[in-house]
Design an enzyme around this catalytic site. Structure first.
Site, short mmCIF file in Angstrom:
data_model
loop_
_atom_site.label_atom_id
_atom_site.label_comp_id
_atom_site.label_asym_id
_atom_site.label_seq_id
_atom_site.Cartn_x
_atom_site.Cartn_y
_atom_site.Cartn_z
N ASP A 31 19.17 0.84 77.36
CA ASP A 31 18.42 2.09 76.70
C ASP A 31 17.72 2.46 77.86
O ASP A 31 17.30 1.87 78.19
CB ASP A 31 17.71 1.86 75.89
CG ASP A 31 17.87 2.84 74.41
OD1 ASP A 31 17.15 2.64 73.43
OD2 ASP A 31 16.89 3.77 75.40
N SER A 124 29.51 10.85 63.16
CA SER A 124 27.85 11.53 62.94
C SER A 124 29.30 11.53 61.95
O SER A 124 29.98 11.87 61.84
CB SER A 124 27.47 11.92 63.68
OG SER A 124 26.78 13.30 63.65
N THR A 126 28.55 14.63 61.27
CA THR A 126 28.71 16.30 61.98
C THR A 126 30.05 16.52 62.48
O THR A 126 30.56 17.92 62.43
CB THR A 126 28.12 15.97 62.81
OG1 THR A 126 26.73 15.71 63.08
CG2 THR A 126 28.10 17.66 64.05
N TYR A 148 27.52 18.91 70.24
CA TYR A 148 27.27 17.06 69.83
C TYR A 148 28.28 16.70 68.78
O TYR A 148 29.02 16.09 69.33
CB TYR A 148 26.00 17.08 68.78
CG TYR A 148 25.43 16.54 67.85
CD1 TYR A 148 25.22 15.33 68.69
CD2 TYR A 148 25.62 16.19 66.54
CE1 TYR A 148 25.02 13.88 68.22
CE2 TYR A 148 25.74 15.20 66.09
CZ TYR A 148 25.46 13.75 67.13
OH TYR A 148 24.88 12.53 65.73
N LYS A 152 30.98 14.03 69.55
CA LYS A 152 31.31 12.46 69.39
C LYS A 152 32.90 11.86 68.38
O LYS A 152 33.43 11.24 68.44
CB LYS A 152 30.53 12.82 67.27
CG LYS A 152 29.51 12.27 67.81
CD LYS A 152 28.80 10.71 68.32
CE LYS A 152 27.12 10.95 67.77
NZ LYS A 152 27.12 9.28 68.37
C1 UD1 Z 1 21.49 17.21 60.20
C2 UD1 Z 1 22.52 18.17 61.68
C3 UD1 Z 1 23.30 17.10 61.54
C4 UD1 Z 1 23.60 15.06 62.33
C5 UD1 Z 1 22.28 15.44 60.69
C6 UD1 Z 1 21.89 13.63 61.49
C7 UD1 Z 1 21.93 19.94 62.20
C8 UD1 Z 1 22.72 21.22 61.95
N1 UD1 Z 1 22.97 19.12 61.68
O1 UD1 Z 1 22.23 17.71 59.52
O2 UD1 Z 1 24.86 17.03 62.30
O3 UD1 Z 1 23.81 14.90 61.91
O4 UD1 Z 1 21.02 15.96 61.62
O5 UD1 Z 1 20.91 13.67 62.71
O6 UD1 Z 1 21.26 20.14 62.60
N2 UD1 Z 1 15.91 20.66 56.93
C9 UD1 Z 1 14.55 21.36 55.61
N3 UD1 Z 1 13.88 22.12 56.50
C10 UD1 Z 1 13.26 21.42 57.66
C11 UD1 Z 1 14.67 20.66 58.15
C12 UD1 Z 1 15.60 20.06 57.57
O7 UD1 Z 1 15.03 23.02 55.13
O8 UD1 Z 1 12.98 21.81 58.72
C13 UD1 Z 1 16.87 20.59 54.82
C14 UD1 Z 1 18.11 21.39 56.48
O9 UD1 Z 1 18.79 23.05 56.11
C15 UD1 Z 1 19.11 20.05 55.05
C16 UD1 Z 1 18.59 19.83 55.05
O10 UD1 Z 1 17.08 19.55 54.57
O11 UD1 Z 1 19.71 20.90 54.02
C17 UD1 Z 1 18.52 17.86 56.15
O12 UD1 Z 1 19.04 18.66 57.46
P1 UD1 Z 1 18.51 17.59 58.25
O13 UD1 Z 1 17.43 16.32 58.23
O14 UD1 Z 1 18.15 18.64 59.20
O15 UD1 Z 1 19.89 17.27 58.11
P2 UD1 Z 1 21.00 18.43 58.40
O16 UD1 Z 1 20.78 19.30 58.48
O17 UD1 Z 1 22.02 17.27 57.34
#
Ligand code: UD1
Length: 354
Positions: A31, A124, A126, A148, A152
């Site tokens: 790491d 992921s 993603t 990103y 992957k």
């Molecule tokens: C994000 C990444 C994705 C990655 C995954 C796991 C993006 C666009 N996508 O996905 O590529 O594989 O993390 O690490 O960044 N949310 C809020 N407020 C916040 C943060 C998040 O409302 O402050 C919402 C988001 O809109 C979403 C949900 O919470 O609906 C989850 O968000 P997040 O934890 O960032 O994951 P992903 O968007 O699924």
């Protein structure tokens, strides 16, 4: 024979190392500590009561990585090392392609030279981009919408090509959905060194009053309450998926891809409510603009992992919220002690190794 875990000091890697040590495996961690600290390695040893071999090596450093491969004989590699912020990848694609793709190529080259034929790769959800159908099966189209995700997918394609060219290789690709939660000890978990990207670290920071509000990104999605729905999976379940994948590699040759999620979707508001209910804490939040690149719903079809890996997630959303909060509190207590600050006593039980 030992198991090499690249990125073993990270959020997911550290959990996997603890589980491998519990199975009496000889674990070698490589790491670069770019998003972790040596304390995580110490805590892996503390939890398991066993030693790991640790090397602070960047995978792009071929000479140092070669040295690790010449020092140990590896039966398998679990490859998690890489950079993982969607936003950063858009700002700095070169770093993402270099770290993720070049790092993996050098690792695969070392494996080839040293006759290591089994690898589990951390991919992921993603890679799916904007899903056409929910739940998402492994056979769904892969069209990542950020650098990103593209890195992957490029690695997945390379691994598939390698397995095609060399029938002796055993490769499992695991596509993670949204890992949250922490080890039950509260000693290892998500501790991003820079600003967090994901929902749960933001929630715990608001709960700690380090942030005033949680920004909820949009409430007019076509979902049950208008907020984004995701498939959250407890880190312990995610880790057990790797252990089952290791078993699968025992008598499998080729390259197989599996989703690792819970198979269930929760909205942002449901997560907020579960966190408040389980931990007895009020969270301030406000609805803001949608985040660019977010999809409305993302849920895994986990039938393939259940069938072929014999893996099933066990933890509830309550476990995930409880454990995420516990690690944040433990971390804050440790920091406060270090800095000599007396802080109000918070409620968490100490975890005692069995
Ligand atoms: C994000 C990444 C994705 C990655 C995954 C796991 C993006 C666009 N996508 O996905 O590529 O594989 O993390 O690490 O960044 N949310 C809020 N407020 C916040 C943060 C998040 O409302 O402050 C919402 C988001 O809109 C979403 C949900 O919470 O609906 C989850 O968000 P997040 O934890 O960032 O994951 P992903 O968007 O699924």
């Amino acid at each position: 024979m030992a198991i090499l875990v690249t990125g073993g000091a990270g959020y997911i890697g550290s959990q996997i190392c603890v589980d491998l040590l519990a199975l009496n495996k000889d674990v070698v961690i490589v790491d670069d500590l770019s998003n972790s600290t040596l304390e995580v390695v110490e805590n892996i040893e503390l939890i398991s009561g066993k030693k790991v071999h640790f090397f602070q090596v960047d995978l792009k450093n071929k000479i140092e990585l070669d040295l690790v491969f010449r020092t140990f004989r590896f039966s398998e590699v679990i490859h998690l090392a890489g950079v993982k912020s969607v936003n950063d990848s858009i700002q700095n694609p070169l770093e993402y392609y270099s770290q993720n793709i070049l790092g993996t190529i050098i690792l695969l080259d070392c494996m080839k030279k040293n006759n290591v034929k089994k690898i589990i790769f951390s991919s992921s959800a993603t890679v799916y981009g904007v899903p056409e159908k929910i739940p998402i099966a492994e056979s769904a189209k892969t069209e990542p919408i950020n650098p990103y995700g593209l890195t992957k997918l490029a690695i997945e394609q390379l691994l598939n090509a390698l397995a095609n060219a060399n029938k002796d290789l055993s490769i499992v690709i695991l596509r993670y959905f949204n890992p949250i939660g922490a080890h039950e000890s509260g000693l290892i978990g998500e501790k991003p060194l820079s600003k967090p990207n994901n929902l749960m670290p933001f929630i715990t920071q608001v709960a700690m009053k380090e942030r005033e509000y949680l920004n909820v990104f949009g409430d007019d999605y076509d979902t049950k309450d208008g907020t984004g729905v995701r498939d959250y999976i407890h880190i312990a379940d995610l880790s057990s998926g790797h252990i089952m994948a290791l078993n699968y590699l025992d008598d499998f040759k080729g390259c197989e891809t599996f989703n690792l999620g819970s198979g269930t979707g929760f909205s942002v508001l449901e997560i907020i409510n579960a966190f408040q209910r389980v931990n007895g804490i009020h969270l301030n939040y406000r609805v803001v603009e949608k985040r660019k690149g977010d999809v409305a719903v993302c849920i895994a079809d986990i039938a393939k992992a259940a069938l072929l890996l014999n893996w099933r997630p066990n933890k509830t959303i309550e476990d995930m919220c409880k454990d995420s909060w516990k690690i944040q509190q433990m971390q804050s207590v440790a920091l406060a002690k270090e800095e000599g600050i007396i802080i109000e006593k918070r409620k968490y039980e100490l975890w005692i190794p069995q």
